[in-house]
Scaffold this active site. Structure first.
Site, short mmCIF file in Angstrom:
data_model
loop_
_atom_site.label_atom_id
_atom_site.label_comp_id
_atom_site.label_asym_id
_atom_site.label_seq_id
_atom_site.Cartn_x
_atom_site.Cartn_y
_atom_site.Cartn_z
CG ASP A 107 -1.98 1.03 1.22
OD1 ASP A 107 -1.90 1.93 0.36
OD2 ASP A 107 -2.91 0.95 2.05
N GLY A 111 0.67 8.47 0.64
CA GLY A 111 1.38 9.73 0.55
C GLY A 111 2.48 9.86 1.60
CB THR A 112 2.57 9.66 5.14
OG1 THR A 112 1.67 10.73 4.91
CG2 THR A 112 3.54 10.04 6.23
N GLY A 127 -3.82 7.36 -5.86
CA GLY A 127 -3.82 8.10 -7.12
C GLY A 127 -4.80 7.48 -8.09
CG ASP A 186 -5.08 4.80 -1.76
OD1 ASP A 186 -5.92 5.24 -2.56
OD2 ASP A 186 -4.46 5.52 -0.95
N GLY A 210 -6.05 13.44 2.62
CA GLY A 210 -7.09 13.76 1.65
C GLY A 210 -8.30 12.87 1.90
CG HIS A 237 -11.46 15.60 -5.63
ND1 HIS A 237 -10.80 16.68 -5.08
CD2 HIS A 237 -10.62 14.55 -5.54
CE1 HIS A 237 -9.59 16.29 -4.71
NE2 HIS A 237 -9.45 15.01 -4.96
CB CYS A 263 -9.47 18.91 -7.35
SG CYS A 263 -10.99 19.67 -6.71
CB CYS A 296 -14.36 19.16 -3.49
SG CYS A 296 -12.62 19.30 -3.11
#
Lengths: 303, 303
Positions: free
Chosen positions: B10, B13-14, B74, B113, B141, B165, B177, B182
């Site tokens: 997985d 982002g972090t 993503g 993900d 997010g 979004h 975005c 959103c």
């Protein structure tokens, strides 16, 4: 042998359409009546009378009728043949399928009108062969129908597709549904009329056509709201196509252009580059043809 | 014969998680590394190294590994194995499947993900046996995954499920975005931190826990926005279940209570009465278990 055909009926907030449709989706005969507003019984009486007279009036043997498909502007429990509720019609847990079907000796299927409009476009209209699509019908209110992998998506209780009650402006005007700033309160025919000072949506479109600046502003505002709603659908469903139907859409290019601009600017890639946002090909017949398709599918499925 | 297992990964982002999972969904071993931020190559290097070392480090024969499933934060073109774009990772039309798979001699599958988190919950978590559900992951997010009729719904290009979004406040703050208001700009961990004056979402939750009135106000506001988004999903999908996952949700009851109140007050009946809004059972493992489920399904499908 007689060629087979289907009786279709579309019970809307204002008018009720009944039609005789062949199994290729050709409308053989269509008629319209104002929808009675007082009681469910009145509506059943009208619809039952039209259905039983329709074949004979067209010189068609009743035995060649496969069944009856009925679209209703409201939340429909298709399995049990109930109209659970309806914003503009006197239905409340009404066993419509039974009330109409009992006297007919024909299979009767009922479903939400916008859902059937989606099916109509997918079987016989602009969305032929499309697997994933959303239909939005914009008239007095705003309805929706969803097709996923070539089939109607109804959700758990039959209540899916209520895209008119999608909130896009959480601080916006209150709607009958209890939410603030749902699409129906911002971009429906009623909302457009109200924003222009309490006239009808049609009058706003007419004034805009004559260059009235206030009417143009109102339509642009509605288009901006509609665009935000469409962008949401593009981001959520990544559909091949969104079909816009209903009175407002068919009449008004200003709204559509503004809405498409908002989608192009704010929806996500790659979704926004692949989706086709188009106008209904079947117009007011979409729901009737969807009702016919429902009956044809059901009968073929049982063979 | 060795019992079969799967490697799951997985890439967030972090952090990046890698795990060895058996075909019953039991995590045999899991490890975490910070996700490299400079280039796609760096990420590929890390992930490839971990994957090739994982079986041996656990005394497992490489030949018993069915395949590798990888979730990425993503937009993923699953069929072609591309990460089309990613808000927080250095991917841009990156052929990730090929880059990782080439050296491995194992089938590799990649997917979004949050989509995999939905699949994980549906196969091994709180949504076991549920046919129609939406998963919302709320961390830095907001992501989403949709299950329709028991299967992942990916849409036309693989871009479906971008519920973070969804615009709910068309006049609200602008998001990366390109849209205003959103859900991600109003209820994500980043948004919560920003509303509280530029601290982190975790710090806001901590302050609220100590009774800080401003922090409580911020969390309630985020909950109200989240509730509007959830009500939209309830109206659109009429799902059996909505599963909330990700860091923010697991930590914060204030947000959830406020959001549920909004759903109960503003979503439509009968949808709002049947939907169950629940917290993820698998927590940070949801994506890993979904990645494993994807590989197991694929291999079983090919037998």
């Amino acid at each position: 042998m007689n060629p087979k055909s289907v009786i279709a009926c579309d019970i809307g907030g204002t008018k009720t359409l009944t039609a005789l449709i062949d199994i290729e989706g050709k409308i053989l005969f269509k008629e319209r009546h104002p929808t009675p507003k007082q009681s469910a019984e009145q509506i059943v009486e009208l619809v039952s009378a039209r259905i039983s007279k329709l074949p004979g009036s067209q010189g068609i043997d009743k035995r060649s009728i496969l069944g009856v498909g009925i679209g209703v502007a409201g939340t429909v429990d298709m399995e049990n043949g109930l109209v659970v509720s309806s914003p503009h019609l006197p239905f409340k847990n009404t066993p419509l399928k039974q009330m109409i079907g009992d006297s007919l000796k024909l299979p009767v299927l009922i479903d939400n009108d916008a859902t059937l409009a989606a099916l109509g476009e997918q079987k016989f209209g602009i969305a032929k062969g499309i697997h994933n699509m959303v239909m939005m019908t914009i008239g007095t209110g705003i309805g929706g129908g969803i097709i996923i992998k070539g089939e109607i998506y109804r959700g758990t209780t039959g209540g899916a597709g209520e895209i008119g009650h999608m909130v896009i402006d959480v601080n916006g005007p209150e709607d009958d549904c209890g939410a603030r700033g749902c699409l129906e309160a911002l971009a429906s025919g009623d909302a457009i009329g109200e924003m222009a000072g309490g006239i009808s949506g049609e009058q706003v479109a007419q004034s805009a056509g004559k260059g009235d600046q206030n009417a143009l502003r109102v339509l642009k505002r509605a288009g901006k709201s509609l665009g935000a709603g469409l962008a949401n659908l593009v981001n959520i469903f990544d559909p091949e196509m969104i079909v816009l139907g209903g009175g407002v859409m068919i009449d008004d290019k200003i709204i559509i252009e503004e809405a498409k601009r908002v989608v192009a600017e704010t929806a996500l890639k790659p979704n926004r580059d692949t989706v086709r946002i188009v106008i209904s090909e079947l117009g007011e017949d979409a729901g009737l043809l969807g009702a016919a398709a429902l009956v044809i599918e059901k009968v073929n499925g049982e063979r």
